[in-house]
Design a protein around this motif. Structure first.
Motif, PDB file in Angstrom:
ATOM      1  N   LEU A 145       0.804  -1.222   0.000  1.00 23.34           N
ATOM      2  CA  LEU A 145       0.000   0.000   0.000  1.00 23.34           C
ATOM      3  C   LEU A 145       0.840   1.278   0.000  1.00 23.34           C
ATOM      4  O   LEU A 145       0.291   2.373   0.011  1.00 23.34           O
ATOM      5  N   GLY A 146       2.167   1.132  -0.008  1.00 28.07           N
ATOM      6  CA  GLY A 146       3.026   2.312  -0.056  1.00 28.07           C
ATOM      7  C   GLY A 146       2.725   3.292   1.068  1.00 28.07           C
ATOM      8  O   GLY A 146       2.572   4.482   0.833  1.00 28.07           O
ATOM      9  N   ARG A 147       2.624   2.763   2.282  1.00 28.20           N
ATOM     10  CA  ARG A 147       2.296   3.556   3.477  1.00 28.20           C
ATOM     11  C   ARG A 147       0.948   4.254   3.362  1.00 28.20           C
ATOM     12  O   ARG A 147       0.690   5.234   4.023  1.00 28.20           O
ATOM     13  N   GLY A 148       0.110   3.770   2.486  1.00 27.37           N
ATOM     14  CA  GLY A 148      -1.229   4.326   2.309  1.00 27.37           C
ATOM     15  C   GLY A 148      -1.395   5.093   1.013  1.00 27.37           C
ATOM     16  O   GLY A 148      -2.514   5.295   0.556  1.00 27.37           O
ATOM     17  N   ALA A 149      -0.287   5.507   0.412  1.00 30.98           N
ATOM     18  CA  ALA A 149      -0.348   6.325  -0.805  1.00 30.98           C
ATOM     19  C   ALA A 149      -0.967   5.572  -1.977  1.00 30.98           C
ATOM     20  O   ALA A 149      -1.607   6.175  -2.835  1.00 30.98           O
ATOM     21  N   TRP A 168      10.091   4.861  16.043  1.00 34.01           N
ATOM     22  CA  TRP A 168       8.936   4.303  15.354  1.00 34.01           C
ATOM     23  C   TRP A 168       9.194   4.222  13.857  1.00 34.01           C
ATOM     24  O   TRP A 168       9.915   5.044  13.298  1.00 34.01           O
ATOM     25  N   ASN A 169       8.580   3.256  13.216  1.00 36.44           N
ATOM     26  CA  ASN A 169       8.607   3.124  11.764  1.00 36.44           C
ATOM     27  C   ASN A 169       7.194   3.388  11.247  1.00 36.44           C
ATOM     28  O   ASN A 169       6.253   2.716  11.671  1.00 36.44           O
ATOM     29  N   LEU A 170       7.062   4.337  10.338  1.00 41.03           N
ATOM     30  CA  LEU A 170       5.761   4.643   9.760  1.00 41.03           C
ATOM     31  C   LEU A 170       5.402   3.552   8.743  1.00 41.03           C
ATOM     32  O   LEU A 170       6.102   3.354   7.761  1.00 41.03           O
ATOM     33  N   LEU A 171       4.314   2.844   9.007  1.00 45.14           N
ATOM     34  CA  LEU A 171       3.855   1.794   8.109  1.00 45.14           C
ATOM     35  C   LEU A 171       2.668   2.230   7.269  1.00 45.14           C
ATOM     36  O   LEU A 171       2.436   1.693   6.187  1.00 45.14           O
ATOM     37  N   TYR A 172       1.889   3.183   7.782  1.00 44.73           N
ATOM     38  CA  TYR A 172       0.670   3.580   7.086  1.00 44.73           C
ATOM     39  C   TYR A 172       0.221   4.937   7.618  1.00 44.73           C
ATOM     40  O   TYR A 172       0.334   5.231   8.787  1.00 44.73           O
ATOM     41  N   THR A 173      -0.280   5.755   6.722  1.00 44.77           N
ATOM     42  CA  THR A 173      -0.851   7.035   7.103  1.00 44.77           C
ATOM     43  C   THR A 173      -1.987   7.363   6.152  1.00 44.77           C
ATOM     44  O   THR A 173      -2.046   6.847   5.044  1.00 44.77           O
TER      45      THR A 173
END
Length: 72
Positions: free
Chosen positions: A27-31, A66-71
């Motif tokens: 999901l490309g971090r949600g993008a 922290w590692n950003l996985l999704y936004t």
């Protein structure tokens, strides 16, 4: 599935966490997420949140790298 006093077992939490992490793949971090995928991720995150045995998460418990996985 649930043990004693209606509390979810750690196995249930781990299974739900893995389901959420699997849902984030590609999901490309949600993008790159479609509306359907965004809805699914939101639903899974809310389900996992309800299973969290730690109701108040603040202070030192959040002090970490922290590692950003999704936004959104």
């Amino acid at each position: 599935m649930f043990l004693g006093l209606g509390k979810p077992s750690s196995e249930v939490r781990l299974t739900k966490k893995q389901e959420l992490l699997d849902g984030l793949k590609g999901l490309g971090r949600g993008a790159n997420a479609t509306e359907e995928q965004k809805s699914s991720v939101d639903r899974l995150a809310r389900e996992l949140e309800r299973l969290n045995p730690t109701k108040e998460v603040q202070g030192p418990k959040l002090s970490a790298k922290w590692n950003l996985l999704y936004t959104t």
